[in-house]
Design an enzyme around this catalytic site. Structure first.
Site, PDB file in Angstrom:
ATOM      1  N   LYS A  86       0.707  -1.076   0.150  1.00  0.00           N
ATOM      2  CA  LYS A  86       0.150   0.027  -0.017  1.00  0.00           C
ATOM      3  C   LYS A  86       0.842   1.157  -0.173  1.00  0.00           C
ATOM      4  CE  LYS A  86      -3.725  -1.831   2.950  1.00  0.00           C
ATOM      5  NZ  LYS A  86      -4.876  -1.881   1.838  1.00  0.00           N
ATOM      6  N   ARG A 142     -10.229 -11.275   1.596  1.00  0.00           N
ATOM      7  CA  ARG A 142     -11.488 -12.395   1.194  1.00  0.00           C
ATOM      8  C   ARG A 142     -10.707 -13.707   1.211  1.00  0.00           C
ATOM      9  NH1 ARG A 142     -11.327  -8.966  -4.195  1.00  0.00           N
ATOM     10  NH2 ARG A 142     -11.104  -7.564  -2.698  1.00  0.00           N
TER      11      ARG A 142
END
Length: 514
Positions: free
Chosen positions: A289, A363
């Site tokens: 990130k 996920r």
């Protein structure tokens, strides 16, 4: 002349006069009272029942002061008066808006409850600024909402600061609404627990520490709660390859936290299973990130925090329902052992996943947890996760997105959110999105959508659905409601702990159904 004398002795609007001896001598207790908006301009002050009783006890002085001290109070605004009553050094009067308002179909919440929460929190904070340690609160016709406003509004995470915020203990004014007040305190303390976990630095709340904190919070309910802190060896034995692929990049060992709350008299009752994403820090992994704002990723375990806090509260409320909480806990870090873009991993149900973006890790860990959830023959499965930035783009902080295969489950969650004011909004689970995650060059599934950023929250939900066979499943993407700037007036700036109270209310309503 009478009003002049009153105002001379009693400074208003929170201003401490140099000769205000009553305030300096008796500063132990404060009082928050509510006032409604006038229906007509020529109406007198419209007090709540408790405020009207107080006004009578001071011979109408409160009403007189309100009339001369400024314009009528707006919703959520307060005004402080000093020395009115010997038992209360300071009295904060707060605006509740129109009397008798209820559920607003356009806003999808109960205006009355929200107004009370906002107003009470404002009054409590004003008295906190005056360093008054004990504050009695007018129930304003809804003791639960008043308690929530007080307890949520006073919370601030300052555990690591030398200078602490002045501590205030709010309590109910009078005894007419005690049960509702106590319920509201528990709801708010549940959300504050989630806020505390989310706000704490990642080096203070590792997967191990998170699990130990929840274990400690549940210890008073050991007669109804069983806790399993599953280590890496157990995770491996369960063949949770997707979860392990994320955790292997960090030096911190993963933990699969499993909570069993048996509140129903029938221990064989099918449980509600709550699943929470527990990434205690998300660097993005190899798909790193940007550094700006990365510190906020200490709260990427918001799903786990809200789910576990809801179960702690359910136990405190002694809800007659069986709940199982499942939270895979780990960090997502870059290292020589971390997932690499293009790697293929195998989930618990045997499906293979091409990991094209290691920052779509939530996920992956949820996939294995959802597979495991089915082993309990659940009544319903609800998972919560700060899953996608796309959810924040879609709804912002107004509501958590709900993706579900069950109209019944949607209705239950929506009804709960109207009551709590912590709203949810239904999002689509079209095959259009499923096709985008099932077309993969190397595996059964891809962990990002075919068209990358387009419909990112929807493709993430479609990915999770590939690991669900239950008839009643809902995925709450809570990324947009993770933080609060100033959108929710009764929450200070910081991690929000949303939607803990909605999960509690959902479980409470479900507990009353056969």
């Amino acid at each position: 002349m009478i009003l002049h004398n009153i105002c001379r002795k009693i400074p208003v609007s929170g201003v401490r006069g140099p000769n205000c001896r009553l305030f300096s001598a008796s500063r132990r207790k404060g009082l928050v009272l509510g006032v409604y908006e006038k229906q007509k301009d020529d109406d007198g002050v419209v007090f709540t029942e408790a405020a009207a009783s107080f006004d009578r006890s001071v011979s109408g002085k409160l009403g007189e002061l309100l009339s001369v001290s400024g314009p009528p109070l707006k919703i959520g605004k307060g005004r402080v008066f000093y020395g009115l009553h010997q038992d209360f050094a300071s009295v904060a009067v707060v605006g509740l808006g129109k009397k008798g308002v209820g559920v607003c179909g356009k806003e999808n919440w109960d205006n009355c409850k929200e107004n009370i929460r906002a107003a009470v929190s404002a009054g409590c904070r004003q008295l906190q600024d005056l360093e008054i340690p004990q504050v009695e609160v007018d129930p304003c016709g809804d003791g639960q909402s008043a308690a929530e406003g007080a307890v949520l509004g006073l919370f601030e995470y300052d555990e690591l600061k030398s200078k602490k915020k002045f501590r205030v203990t709010p309590q109910l004014h009078g005894s007419a609404d005690t049960a509702a007040w106590e319920k509201g305190v528990l709801y708010a303390e549940g959300q504050n627990l989630a806020r505390r976990l989310m706000e704490a630095p990642a080096n203070y709340v590792t997967p191990t520490v998170f699990a130990e904190t929840i274990e400690q919070k549940l210890s008073p309910f050991s007669d109804r709660v069983i806790i399993h802190k599953r280590p890496q060896s157990w995770i491996e034995s369960e063949q949770m390859g997707a979860f392990l692929s994320v955790s292997k990049g960090s030096e911190e060992p993963p933990v699969f936290l499993e909570l069993h709350y048996t509140g129903s008299p029938d221990s064989s009752q099918a449980p509600l299973v709550l699943v929470g994403k527990g990434i205690t820090f998300d660097s993005g992994g190899i798909s790193l990130k940007p550094s700006s704002g990365m510190d906020a990723m200490r709260a990427d375990m918001g799903g786990a925090a809200t789910v576990c806090s809801a179960i702690v509260t359910a136990a405190a409320l002694k809800l007659p329902i069986n709940i199982i909480g499942l939270t895979p806990l780990c960090e997502n870090m870059p290292s020589g052992k971390a997932n690499k873009p293009g790697d293929v991993v195998r989930a618990k149900n045997g499906k293979t996943i091409q990991v094209d973006n290691t920052d779509a890790e939530g996920r992956l860990i949820l996939a294995d947890a959802l597979c495991y959830a089915h082993s309990f023959n659940p009544r319903a499965v609800v998972n919560a996760a700060t899953l996608t930035g796309a959810m924040d783009v879609a709804l912002g902080s107004a509501a958590a997105g709900v993706f579900t295969n069950s109209d019944w489950l949607w209705e239950q969650l929506h009804k709960a959110s109207v009551i709590t004011g912590d709203r949810v909004w239904r999002m689509p689970l079209f095959q259009h999105y499923t096709r985008q995650v099932t077309e993969s060059a190397l595996a059964d599934l891809n962990n990002i959508g075919k068209y990358s950023r387009s419909g990112g929250a929807c493709t993430a939900a479609a990915f999770l659905r590939e690991f669900v066979t239950a008839s009643h499943w809902a995925h709450l993407d809570i990324a947009g409601v993770m933080t609060n700037k100033d959108e929710v007036p009764y929450l200070r700036k910081g991690m929000s702990g949303r939607p803990t109270r909605t999960l509690i209310e959902f479980a409470a309503v479900l507990a009353t159904e056969p």
